[in-house]
Design an enzyme around this catalytic site. Structure first.
Site, PDB file in Angstrom:
ATOM      1  N   GLY A 253       0.833  -1.200   0.000  1.00 15.47           N
ATOM      2  CA  GLY A 253       0.000   0.000   0.000  1.00 15.47           C
ATOM      3  C   GLY A 253       0.860   1.238   0.000  1.00 15.47           C
ATOM      4  O   GLY A 253       2.086   1.159  -0.108  1.00 15.47           O
ATOM      5  N   LYS A 254       0.195   2.361   0.120  1.00 14.08           N
ATOM      6  CA  LYS A 254       0.937   3.619   0.129  1.00 14.08           C
ATOM      7  C   LYS A 254       1.708   3.756   1.426  1.00 14.08           C
ATOM      8  O   LYS A 254       2.798   4.297   1.459  1.00 14.08           O
ATOM      9  CB  LYS A 254      -0.042   4.793  -0.006  1.00 14.08           C
ATOM     10  CG  LYS A 254      -0.060   5.359  -1.425  1.00 14.08           C
ATOM     11  CD  LYS A 254      -0.685   6.750  -1.429  1.00 14.08           C
ATOM     12  CE  LYS A 254      -2.142   6.682  -1.056  1.00 14.08           C
ATOM     13  NZ  LYS A 254      -2.854   7.951  -1.078  1.00 14.08           N
ATOM     14  N   GLU A 255       1.110   3.293   2.496  1.00 15.40           N
ATOM     15  CA  GLU A 255       1.717   3.529   3.797  1.00 15.40           C
ATOM     16  C   GLU A 255       2.402   2.318   4.389  1.00 15.40           C
ATOM     17  O   GLU A 255       3.169   2.434   5.324  1.00 15.40           O
ATOM     18  CB  GLU A 255       0.649   4.019   4.773  1.00 15.40           C
ATOM     19  CG  GLU A 255       0.174   5.408   4.461  1.00 15.40           C
ATOM     20  CD  GLU A 255      -1.333   5.488   4.483  1.00 15.40           C
ATOM     21  OE1 GLU A 255      -1.973   4.500   4.858  1.00 15.40           O
ATOM     22  OE2 GLU A 255      -1.878   6.538   4.117  1.00 15.40           O
ATOM     23  N   VAL A 258       2.626  -5.391   3.588  1.00 17.19           N
ATOM     24  CA  VAL A 258       2.293  -6.501   4.482  1.00 17.19           C
ATOM     25  C   VAL A 258       2.916  -7.773   3.923  1.00 17.19           C
ATOM     26  O   VAL A 258       2.778  -8.078   2.737  1.00 17.19           O
ATOM     27  CB  VAL A 258       0.767  -6.665   4.645  1.00 17.19           C
ATOM     28  CG1 VAL A 258       0.449  -7.832   5.559  1.00 17.19           C
ATOM     29  CG2 VAL A 258       0.150  -5.380   5.194  1.00 17.19           C
ATOM     30  N   ASP A 395     -11.227   4.407   9.658  1.00 12.84           N
ATOM     31  CA  ASP A 395     -11.003   4.045   8.250  1.00 12.84           C
ATOM     32  C   ASP A 395     -11.760   2.749   7.958  1.00 12.84           C
ATOM     33  O   ASP A 395     -11.279   1.865   7.260  1.00 12.84           O
ATOM     34  CB  ASP A 395      -9.510   3.874   7.964  1.00 12.84           C
ATOM     35  CG  ASP A 395      -9.206   3.829   6.470  1.00 12.84           C
ATOM     36  OD1 ASP A 395     -10.084   4.193   5.662  1.00 12.84           O
ATOM     37  OD2 ASP A 395      -8.091   3.398   6.095  1.00 12.84           O
TER      38      ASP A 395
HETATM   39  P1  ADP Z   1      -2.906  -0.540   4.505  1.00 11.37           P
HETATM   40  O1  ADP Z   1      -2.660   0.606   5.437  1.00 11.37           O
HETATM   41  O2  ADP Z   1      -1.864  -0.703   3.481  1.00 11.37           O
HETATM   42  O3  ADP Z   1      -4.314  -0.542   3.959  1.00 11.37           O
HETATM   43  P2  ADP Z   1      -3.721  -2.949   5.901  1.00 11.37           P
HETATM   44  O4  ADP Z   1      -3.507  -3.188   7.346  1.00 11.37           O
HETATM   45  O5  ADP Z   1      -5.118  -2.650   5.459  1.00 11.37           O
HETATM   46  O6  ADP Z   1      -2.718  -1.829   5.437  1.00 11.37           O
HETATM   47  O7  ADP Z   1      -3.197  -4.217   5.134  1.00 11.37           O
HETATM   48  C1  ADP Z   1      -3.186  -4.273   3.749  1.00 11.37           C
HETATM   49  C2  ADP Z   1      -3.660  -5.612   3.257  1.00 11.37           C
HETATM   50  O8  ADP Z   1      -2.844  -6.645   3.764  1.00 11.37           O
HETATM   51  C3  ADP Z   1      -5.050  -5.953   3.687  1.00 11.37           C
HETATM   52  O9  ADP Z   1      -6.005  -5.470   2.784  1.00 11.37           O
HETATM   53  C4  ADP Z   1      -5.039  -7.464   3.726  1.00 11.37           C
HETATM   54  O10 ADP Z   1      -5.283  -7.998   2.459  1.00 11.37           O
HETATM   55  C5  ADP Z   1      -3.613  -7.767   4.101  1.00 11.37           C
HETATM   56  N1  ADP Z   1      -3.512  -7.995   5.547  1.00 11.37           N
HETATM   57  C6  ADP Z   1      -3.185  -7.101   6.489  1.00 11.37           C
HETATM   58  N2  ADP Z   1      -3.157  -7.653   7.698  1.00 11.37           N
HETATM   59  C7  ADP Z   1      -3.493  -8.945   7.535  1.00 11.37           C
HETATM   60  C8  ADP Z   1      -3.643 -10.065   8.422  1.00 11.37           C
HETATM   61  N3  ADP Z   1      -3.452  -9.960   9.731  1.00 11.37           N
HETATM   62  N4  ADP Z   1      -3.975 -11.256   7.881  1.00 11.37           N
HETATM   63  C9  ADP Z   1      -4.175 -11.383   6.557  1.00 11.37           C
HETATM   64  N5  ADP Z   1      -4.039 -10.382   5.691  1.00 11.37           N
HETATM   65  C10 ADP Z   1      -3.707  -9.170   6.154  1.00 11.37           C
END
Ligand code: ADP
Ligand code: MN
Length: 530
Positions: A253-255, A258, A395
């Site tokens: 992502g931008k920030e 994962v 969010d």
């Molecule tokens: P961002 O700030 O980039 O949106 P997120 O926390 O939403 O960060 O994580 C981005 C993506 O990574 C999520 O949409 C999901 O698909 C995956 N993801 C994040 N945390 C988990 C987790 N604990 N288990 C499985 N997938 C995860």
């Protein structure tokens, strides 16, 4: 007859033992230990310096670049060189004290000038000012404004071949160390102009080559969105068995990025088999517009925020997400479980299976009954989050809810705020809008309007719609935070400090047990010891 080898005491008979035994086992073990120590030292040192870009350290994560052992070796060597040079610089200072005539230790330095840090550096120049450079040679003649020196037969011009030659030779001694210039000390060495010029050109091209290596490193970092600190952190975690292995990224992502990884153990306890590692990006740009989530949250006062350096702020995001997740888990909300948070990295339980993350609600294909179920769960979640955890997600949308095993899992809570935040209710209204829109467009019957949902979640009874409603929400926000400021003990049990200190302490203890220490000072000390 006495033995020519001296007397052997009978009291302690020497046990016979074959040379082979000693050689094979003990020696091998020793060697191995030494080797490991060395390796570890390299890693610790490299980590202590964020400037070092170890693009290829954690092999197996990311692209082809990670296989480039050669580059890794070069980078590590560079680290040693840097340290060596620092030592030389200190010695130079000690030696010269504040004497007017100083001896330069320049030539003892090993790091290529292209890599020297600017702030602590006087980069040797190849420019026209040569007076100082002759320090190891005969005193150079002084030229007057016409470029001549001396009188009568002794008079020379500044183009005098022997003066030029000496000057050239002198400058050559200032070339970067990989030039085998030999030791010119005490010799009246002269270097013809054409030879000097050739060497200088070569030196320049050498410099460019080094810069290319530099660029390559930076490029690879951008590509993989993983800086050396992150790589080293992951590497260390794998080394300490906190992680079994890191498989690869599941989201960029931008920030944040994962990663999926297989969990190891922490503090003697096994982690979940699969974990997600959220790495907050160490570029600040994207975070600038998120300041408002930190400002106003009494847990992260504005002043603190301002004082922090960029790396610390990013670390704060990881800490904030961990703290929020912990608080949510305490009330049994469906969210990932924090395993370790360290620096700008957060290891949590993985929602999904076999390296495949659960789909976001946005992507999940649900039947209407499932979707209706998901809607109910979401409402329940929002209510608990607001009333029990005292948090507002801020969010919440189909992008940050995963559908897994018939349950809605909420992720991405780094920006979630305490309900005392001056914008908390406004954020909550926005969350309600997203949720309401998503389920309505998905075909769920009788979805609440954002306003109804807001009142349902909070238990408030705010009337009106649209702008009018929002105006009232804002007024509430303002009054509430003023009230909060007047009586900060109100929410003592939910205060950030309470949960935060607690989670910090638990975490610190757990980390210590696996050989991590958290503060930068400790870390430095640690790498010195090793
Ligand atoms: P961002 O700030 O980039 O949106 P997120 O926390 O939403 O960060 O994580 C981005 C993506 O990574 C999520 O949409 C999901 O698909 C995956 N993801 C994040 N945390 C988990 C987790 N604990 N288990 C499985 N997938 C995860
Ligand atoms: Mn997200």
């Amino acid at each position: 007859m006495s033995s020519p080898w001296g007397k052997v005491s009978n009291s302690a008979p020497v046990e016979p033992c074959s040379l082979q035994d000693v050689m094979s086992e003990q020696l091998a073990a020793d060697l191995q230990e030494k080797d490991e120590m060395k390796e570890w030292e390299l890693i610790s040192r490299a980590e202590a310096d964020p400037g070092l870009n170890l693009a290829s350290l954690t092999a197996g994560i990311g692209s082809e670049d990670t296989k480039d052992d050669h580059m890794l070796a070069q980078l590590l060597q560079m680290e040693f060189d840097k340290e060596h040079d620092q030592e030389v610089r200190v010695r130079e200072k000690q030696y010269n004290r504040d004497s007017k005539v100083s001896i330069s230790f320049e030539n003892y330095r090993t790091l290529h000038p292209a890599y020297r840090d600017e702030e602590d550096e006087v980069v040797p120049t190849l420019d026209e000012d040569y007076e100082g450079e002759m320090k190891w040679d005969k005193k150079p003649p002084k030229f007057n404004s016409q470029g001549t020196s001396g009188k009568g037969k002794e008079m020379i011009t500044k183009h005098d071949s022997s003066v030029c030659g000496r000057r050239n030779a002198s400058r050559m001694m200032e070339f970067p160390p990989e030039f085998e210039v030999g030791d010119g000390e005490g010799m009246d060495m002269k270097l013809p102009n054409h030879v000097y010029n050739k060497l200088k050109l070569h030196s320049i091209s050498e410099n460019k080559r080094s810069q290319k290596l530099h660029e390559k490193k930076e490029h690879s970092t951008a590509e993989q969105a993983m800086d050396p600190r992150t790589r080293l952190l992951l590497y260390k975690m794998v080394n300490n068995l906190v992680l079994d292995s890191v498989s690869g990224s599941i989201s960029t992502g931008k920030e944040s990025v994962v990663f999926h990884a297989f969990g190891g153990e922490i503090a003697g306890e096994a982690m979940p088999k699969e974990v997600a590692i959220k790495v907050f990006k160490t570029t600040l740009n994207e975070f600038k517009n998120r300041e408002k989530y930190i400002h106003g949250d009494h847990r992260f006062s504005r002043d603190d925020f301002k004082k922090q350096n960029p790396r610390k702020i990013i670390k704060m995001w990881a800490m904030k997400e961990a703290a929020n997740l912990n608080r949510m888990k305490k009330f049994d909300l469906p969210c990932p479980v924090v395993q370790v948070q360290r620096k700008h990295m957060l290891v949590m339980s993985f929602i999904g299976e076999d390296q495949k993350p659960a789909p976001k609600l946005k992507d999940a294909v649900l039947t209407i009954p499932d979707l209706e179920d998901a809607y109910d769960q979401t409402l329940e979640f929002m209510k608990k989050m607001q009333r029990q955890c005292s948090l507002v997600h801020a969010d919440l949308s189909e992008y940050n809810m995963l559908w897994w095993k018939g349950k809605v899992w909420v992720i991405d809570v780094s920006q979630a705020v305490d309900v005392t935040h001056p914008l908390a209710m406004e954020f909550l209204h926005r969350d309600c809008t997203n949720v309401s829109n998503f389920f309505r467009s998905g075909g769920v019957h009788q979805v609440m309007t954002p306003e109804e949902m807001f009142n349902h979640v909070t238990g408030f009874d705010i009337s009106g719609e649209g702008a009018d409603f929002i105006a009232q929400v804002r007024r509430y926000d303002t009054e509430k935070s003023e009230e909060y400021l007047l009586c900060p003990t109100n929410r003592k049990q939910f205060s950030f400090d309470f949960f935060f200190d607690k989670s910090q302490k638990e975490r610190a203890d757990a980390l210590k047990e696996v050989g991590f220490s958290d503060s930068e000072e400790e870390e430095e000390a640690e790498s010195e010891v090793k």
